[in-house]
Write a protein that holds these residues in place. Structure first.
Motif, short mmCIF file in Angstrom:
data_model
loop_
_atom_site.label_atom_id
_atom_site.label_comp_id
_atom_site.label_asym_id
_atom_site.label_seq_id
_atom_site.Cartn_x
_atom_site.Cartn_y
_atom_site.Cartn_z
N ALA A 1 -15.99 -31.90 85.24
CA ALA A 1 -16.68 -32.95 85.97
C ALA A 1 -16.33 -34.34 85.44
CB ALA A 1 -18.19 -32.73 85.90
N LEU A 2 -16.29 -34.48 84.12
CA LEU A 2 -15.99 -35.77 83.51
C LEU A 2 -14.55 -36.19 83.77
CD1 LEU A 2 -16.96 -38.09 81.65
CD2 LEU A 2 -16.15 -36.73 79.71
N SER A 3 -13.62 -35.25 83.68
CA SER A 3 -12.20 -35.57 83.79
C SER A 3 -11.81 -36.03 85.19
CB SER A 3 -11.35 -34.36 83.39
OG SER A 3 -11.52 -33.29 84.31
N PHE B 1 -27.26 -29.14 95.70
CA PHE B 1 -27.91 -30.43 95.42
C PHE B 1 -27.08 -31.26 94.44
CE2 PHE B 1 -31.75 -28.16 96.95
CZ PHE B 1 -32.13 -29.08 97.92
N GLY B 2 -26.37 -30.59 93.53
CA GLY B 2 -25.48 -31.32 92.65
C GLY B 2 -24.39 -32.03 93.43
N THR C 1 -18.23 -35.87 94.66
CA THR C 1 -18.91 -34.68 95.18
C THR C 1 -18.56 -33.44 94.37
OG1 THR C 1 -18.88 -35.61 97.43
CG2 THR C 1 -19.26 -33.24 97.23
N ILE C 2 -17.28 -33.26 94.06
CA ILE C 2 -16.86 -32.10 93.26
C ILE C 2 -17.44 -32.17 91.86
CG2 ILE C 2 -14.88 -30.88 92.28
CD1 ILE C 2 -13.24 -31.87 94.67
N ALA C 3 -17.44 -33.37 91.27
CA ALA C 3 -18.02 -33.54 89.94
C ALA C 3 -19.51 -33.18 89.96
CB ALA C 3 -17.82 -34.97 89.44
N LEU D 1 -20.00 -29.36 90.12
CA LEU D 1 -19.81 -28.73 88.81
C LEU D 1 -21.01 -28.96 87.90
CD1 LEU D 1 -16.07 -29.75 88.35
CD2 LEU D 1 -16.91 -27.40 88.64
N MET D 2 -21.56 -30.18 87.95
CA MET D 2 -22.71 -30.47 87.09
C MET D 2 -23.96 -29.75 87.57
SD MET D 2 -21.55 -32.06 84.60
CE MET D 2 -23.15 -32.25 83.80
N GLY D 3 -24.03 -29.48 88.87
CA GLY D 3 -25.13 -28.66 89.38
C GLY D 3 -25.10 -27.28 88.76
N ALA D 4 -23.88 -26.70 88.67
CA ALA D 4 -23.73 -25.39 88.04
C ALA D 4 -24.06 -25.47 86.55
CB ALA D 4 -22.29 -24.90 88.24
#
Length: 319
Positions: A55-57, A101-102, A211-213, A216-219
């Motif tokens: 997510a960060l990258s 939701f993430g 959105t993709i980040a 991933l953070m939702g997971a």
């Protein structure tokens, strides 16, 4: 010879970290992998670190430092767990809700960024404060607890963590290496002005990145919540702290990415970080000491990367 060099460059850092951690454990009379719990702790650490690193990258590689990813994990897990507990749903439903939701919160964060046209650091800090405040409001400041819910707590198994690792890795490789969006993303990284002049639309690309980040953070928020059995509130940028665990594996992954796929590099970086985390746990290292050691490791690795050319030339000269 060339393939051997690639293989060595790919595995050298995880191999060194594994050897050092095992040696330290042996000197202290502690076996790192002595039980099922140790393996679960290790794989869970990899899962958490890998999701945050991915997510960060995504945005950091594009020059966008996003401080809001931790607050996205917090808020998405609060919303998904509240719905799950209210309607008696299971862990898979909670995971899907958290991911949804993430992604939605990530998209909103990206939309604000492209709309206000302020530096991403400033926007992400404002978003982080807003999401933290909203999380506090939704729970009345008490957080969410499901410590007695055996179904949700039962998700914390090695098999489930490995599934999340495999799916997230496959998703990242598919999206960023085998889609038009991925090609355009790499083109923007190589030369933003040239890429835009060729017809690549920067704003939609940025929105997809956010959105993709967020997804991933939702997971990651779900993994953290189902392990702890509760979600505690974070205010005044308290949600930012999870992102700092991703810096070292991201730098390691960037190095390994020279020899193989960069996503696989991030995975091996997360494995290295997971070994270090397990060593902390098994040796009962205090949190303050952990922070100091991790900071020193990251600084040492950055010093090496910054002086890599000099060290290589020195080694060749001596040889």
């Amino acid at each position: 010879m060339k393939n051997g060099k690639k293989l060595l460059g790919t595995i050298i850092i995880p191999l060194i970290v594994f050897s050092v951690c095992m040696l330290i454990g042996s000197l202290k009379g502690v076996m790192l992998f002595d039980s099922q719990l140790s393996w679960t702790t290790f794989v869970r650490a990899i899962t958490n670190v890998l999701l945050v690193t991915f997510a960060l990258s995504i945005n950091l590689n594009s020059g966008r430092f996003d401080f809001s990813i931790g607050s996205i994990a917090l808020l998405s897990s609060i919303i998904s767990s509240s719905i799950t507990l209210k309607y008696g749903l299971g862990p898979v439903a909670m995971l899907l809700l958290s991911v949804f939701f993430g992604a939605l919160l990530g998209f909103i964060s990206g939309a604000v960024y492209v709309s206000v046209k302020l530096p991403p650091i400033i926007v992400s800090l404002a978003i982080a404060l807003f999401y933290e405040g909203l999380s506090f409001t939704l729970t009345g400041g008490h957080g969410v607890s499901f410590a007695s819910n055996a179904d949700l707590l039962g998700f914390a198994t090695i098999r489930n963590y490995l599934i999340i690792i495999a799916v997230s890795l496959a998703l990242m490789i598919l999206i960023f290496d085998h889609t038009r969006f991925g090609y355009e993303y790499k083109a923007l990284l190589s030369g933003q002005k040239v890429a835009v002049n060729t017809g690549i639309k920067e704003i939609p690309n940025a929105l997809i990145c956010y959105t993709i980040a967020g997804l991933l953070m939702g997971a990651q928020g779900f993994v953290s919540a189902t392990n702890n059995g509760s979600i505690t509130m974070s205010l005044n940028f308290g949600s930012i702290s999870p992102m700092f665990m991703a810096f070292l594996p991201m730098f390691i992954g960037g190095f390994i990415g020279r020899f193989t796929n960069d996503k696989l590099g991030y995975l091996l970086g997360a494995v290295s970080s997971g070994l270090i985390s397990l060593t902390y746990v098994r040796l009962n290292v205090s949190s303050s000491t952990q922070q100091i050691i991790s900071a020193l490791l990251m600084v040492a690795f950055l010093i090496y990367l910054n002086n890599e050319g000099k060290l290589k030339s020195l080694f060749v000269r001596k040889k």
